[in-house]
Scaffold this active site. Structure first.
Site, PDB file in Angstrom:
ATOM      1  N   ASP A   1     -30.274 -28.941  28.195  1.00  0.00           N
ATOM      2  CA  ASP A   1     -30.727 -29.607  26.975  1.00  0.00           C
ATOM      3  C   ASP A   1     -32.136 -30.176  27.075  1.00  0.00           C
ATOM      4  O   ASP A   1     -32.540 -30.701  28.110  1.00  0.00           O
ATOM      5  CB  ASP A   1     -29.753 -30.731  26.622  1.00  0.00           C
ATOM      6  CG  ASP A   1     -28.454 -30.187  26.081  1.00  0.00           C
ATOM      7  OD1 ASP A   1     -28.518 -29.407  25.107  1.00  0.00           O
ATOM      8  OD2 ASP A   1     -27.389 -30.498  26.629  1.00  0.00           O
TER       9      ASP A   1
ATOM     10  N   GLU B   1     -19.989 -27.819  15.977  1.00  0.00           N
ATOM     11  CA  GLU B   1     -20.101 -27.737  17.413  1.00  0.00           C
ATOM     12  C   GLU B   1     -20.299 -29.172  17.896  1.00  0.00           C
ATOM     13  O   GLU B   1     -21.270 -29.826  17.521  1.00  0.00           O
ATOM     14  CB  GLU B   1     -21.300 -26.861  17.779  1.00  0.00           C
ATOM     15  CG  GLU B   1     -21.145 -26.182  19.099  1.00  0.00           C
ATOM     16  CD  GLU B   1     -22.416 -25.481  19.491  1.00  0.00           C
ATOM     17  OE1 GLU B   1     -22.973 -25.860  20.522  1.00  0.00           O
ATOM     18  OE2 GLU B   1     -22.873 -24.589  18.744  1.00  0.00           O
TER      19      GLU B   1
ATOM     20  N   TYR C   1     -22.224 -16.397  21.837  1.00  0.00           N
ATOM     21  CA  TYR C   1     -23.332 -17.311  21.532  1.00  0.00           C
ATOM     22  C   TYR C   1     -24.622 -16.672  22.028  1.00  0.00           C
ATOM     23  O   TYR C   1     -24.812 -16.522  23.224  1.00  0.00           O
ATOM     24  CB  TYR C   1     -23.075 -18.640  22.242  1.00  0.00           C
ATOM     25  CG  TYR C   1     -23.973 -19.801  21.843  1.00  0.00           C
ATOM     26  CD1 TYR C   1     -25.357 -19.652  21.742  1.00  0.00           C
ATOM     27  CD2 TYR C   1     -23.430 -21.066  21.586  1.00  0.00           C
ATOM     28  CE1 TYR C   1     -26.166 -20.722  21.382  1.00  0.00           C
ATOM     29  CE2 TYR C   1     -24.244 -22.143  21.233  1.00  0.00           C
ATOM     30  CZ  TYR C   1     -25.612 -21.960  21.142  1.00  0.00           C
ATOM     31  OH  TYR C   1     -26.414 -23.021  20.805  1.00  0.00           O
TER      32      TYR C   1
END
Lengths: 264, 392
Positions: free
Chosen positions: A60, A49, A174
């Site tokens: 993030d 990834e 995911y």
């Protein structure tokens, strides 16, 4: 056949789980990334990834933010990342999935990005700030280009919505392990394996789990409950610690080998 | 409620946030029509904020400029000193109704942070405010105010260390603590339904102004002028006049000049893109990395703008212009002298535009400027500027 589909098809037959390391392209430089991808494949990674640095990465945590800053400081651009992938495709065969914030795709723009990405050998794309509601134009372009569109489900996603997201996803689904941003955690949510089992039972797609996972014991604990396991911040941390060292590639390799062991 | 204004707006957020946005959308739709909620908010706006705020004919400035008749909507006279409190009281009351325990917010100038901390304290909720390190330095007084009000001020050291980065951090906090936390966005930016929620809570500004000008002048104004950072004070003033034959002018911050590249004027000089959950005009590189904004006014120092403004620009319903730091600082001093009103540096941009273009108006024209905040918080910045100017 798309490399992602092929991987999960193979794993399904032997009831295996994919190890999917994440790294930021251009951290600390693109030539490092290129070396690291080769090393990751040798160490047993099943898929890469590859994160594309963005100035405002809202999904993030501090580790990947810092990696993105290093990459941006080295002058990396989305076009340069795609060129690097084209180059590395001569050496590696594992699937490569891009993780990229939407504005970068939007400015490329979308159609051209999708064509170019497929052309250089990208297999799928994850857009962390693009829920299915907004993804119409992107999905269209990606499907036409033959890219897999991976959407995310989280612990806050209602049941009926998981079904909808799964139906729009291709390649894999995911599963975000926790409510929060990326970053290694000592402990994962207690009901994670239950949630994964439920999602896997219902989903049409293979289910990969990510966020917070950084140790071999966590990988071992999750392996029976997931088709793929994504390790991001913990690996990025290793890169950060050894970025100026000649042993960078070896360190990364041995870290990933350790993560792979429970999956062999 | 619509998620889009023409092609702008939307919900470009991580999946974790989607359920919270749906929950917020439903709660807002319910409570905006709820009699008890409306009554309670109106009472707080009257008795606590000090509404209605006056609409004042600025005789000094009008006389000095020899241009149009200039009225000031005195949001600077609200409790906490800026229009921000209209929105934070509304949102924190909504948070309380939704059963949330914890309030978070971002702040640039500190005005939204102070207004959020105030509302949180008033309703007994815990409060954390994200603020860029650069802004903490240049708006020290507001940091002290927030702390006095019991809020935790969390410094943000990433990126440009200003408003945009404070929003990033607040969004990360929200993603992490989504079940018990309410994120009070300070402007008409962010994912749907925030641009609509903030506009609706600021609607009171224009609604009052519309009644007041009809009473004072016997007719509607010709032009409305407001500064635009995210654009909440402008939307609040403009929205109630949407169907009237009234010109809307939004004034962006040109910083050191548009051509210098150091500015905060996405509508005048940006390109469409996606930031903080919404599609709108943005300052960005060719590639789509977000550029740093520059303005002497911390509240305008933002590379994006509310999506509804982008739509008003494209449809030509509103005009967007810009004034430089220097022009704003001159207007700041001018209004202080002509009318004894020290405006916020943000609001000074709106005043500066009218000063600059006064000769283009007819004498009988009526211009309403949203004086969105007071300038006490900016005295250090202005003193520094005057010192540097006197040395040159």
């Amino acid at each position: 056949m798309n490399r992602i589909d092929q991987l999960f098809e193979t794993l399904r037959k032997k009831n295996g789980t994919a190890l999917m390391p994440f790294l930021v392209a251009g951290d600390p430089t693109l030539s490092h990334t290129s070396d690291l991808i080769c090393a990751l494949e040798e160490a047993g990674a099943d898929m890469i990834e590859l994160g594309v640095a963005f100035s405002d990465p809202i999904a993030d945590g501090p580790t990947i933010q810092a990696a993105g800053q290093r990459a941006l400081a080295s002058g990396v651009t989305l076009s340069a990342v795609l060129d690097m992938v084209k180059d590395i495709r001569k050496k590696v065969t594992l699937p490569i999935c891009l993780m990229c914030y939407y504005n970068l795709l939007y400015q490329y723009p979308i159609e051209q990005f999708a064509e170019r990405a497929a052309d250089v050998g990208i297999d799928g794309v994850i857009v962390p700030d693009l829920p299915p509601e907004e993804a119409g134009p992107w999905r269209g372009a990606a499907i036409r280009a033959g890219l897999r569109t991976i959407f995310l489900v989280t612990p806050t996603t209602p049941h009926e919505r998981v079904e909808k997201i799964d139906s729009l996803s291709t390649g894999f689904l995911y599963y975000v392990s926790l409510t929060g941003v990326t970053g290694a955690r000592k402990e994962l949510p207690r009901d994670l394996t239950l949630a994964l089992d439920r999602t896997r039972n219902e989903a049409r797609n293979p289910v990969a789990v990510g966020f917070g996972i950084g140790t071999a014991s966590q990988v071992a604990a999750l392996a029976p409950h997931a088709d793929g396991i994504i390790v991001g911040s913990a690996l990025v941390k290793v890169i950060e610690q050894h970025q100026n060292s000649s042993s960078l590639v070896e360190r990364v390799k041995s870290f990933v080998q350790e993560l792979k062991r429970p999956l062999m | 409620m619509k998620a889009y204004f023409g092609p702008y707006g939307g919900q470009f957020v991580p999946e974790t946030v989607m359920y919270a946005l749906t929950e917020l959308d439903q709660a807002f739709r319910y409570y905006r029509r709820d009699r008890q909620f409306k009554k309670s908010l109106a009472a707080y706006l009257r008795d606590y904020v000090g509404r209605p705020t006056p609409l004042y004919l600025a005789e000094g400035l009008t006389g000095k400029l020899k241009g149009p008749r200039i009225y000031l909507k005195r949001e600077d006279l609200t409790h906490t000193g800026a229009h921000k409190i209209n929105n934070t009281l509304g949102q924190v009351l909504l948070a309380k109704a939704m059963g949330k325990e914890r309030i978070i917010a971002e702040t640039g100038a500190g005005q939204h942070g102070v207004a959020t901390a105030t509302a949180a304290t008033l309703f007994g909720l815990s409060c954390a405010i994200y603020m860029g390190e650069t802004d903490i330095k240049r708006q020290a007084m507001n940091v002290t105010r927030m702390k006095l009000l019991g809020a935790e001020v969390i410094p943000v050291g990433s990126g440009s260390r200003t408003l945009k980065d404070a929003i990033n951090e607040a969004l990360r906090d929200w993603v992490t603590n989504i079940s018990n936390t309410y994120y009070v966005i300070g402007s008409v930016v962010g994912p749907h339904p925030y641009p609509t929620i903030v506009r609706e809570f600021q609607y009171v500004v224009g609604k009052e102004a519309r009644q007041q000008i009809q009473k004072a002048a016997g007719r509607l104004p010709d032009v409305l002028v407001a500064c635009v950072g995210g654009g909440s004070n402008a939307m609040g003033l403009f929205a109630p006049f949407a169907k009237d034959a009234v010109r809307f002018i939004g004034v962006e911050a040109a910083g050191s000049g548009i051509e210098s590249g150091k500015h905060s004027a996405p509508l005048c000089a940006g390109r469409v893109g996606i930031l903080h959950g919404t599609k709108s005009y943005l300052l960005q590189t060719d590639e789509g990395q977000i550029s740093e904004a520059h303005s002497v006014a911390p509240g305008l120092d933002y590379p994006g703008v509310g999506p509804e403004h982008s739509s008003l620009k494209d449809t030509l319903r509103a005009e967007y212009v810009s004034v430089t730091d220097e022009e704003a600082l001159e207007a700041f001093q001018l209004l202080s002298r002509t009318d004894g009103i020290i405006p916020a540096l943000e609001s000074s941009h709106a005043v500066a535009f009218v000063c600059k273009r006064a000769s283009e108006f007819k004498k009988e024209d009526i211009v309403v400027i949203n004086l969105s905040g007071r300038g006490d918080k900016d005295l250090d910045i202005v003193a520094q500027y005057l010192k540097e100017a006197s040395h040159e």
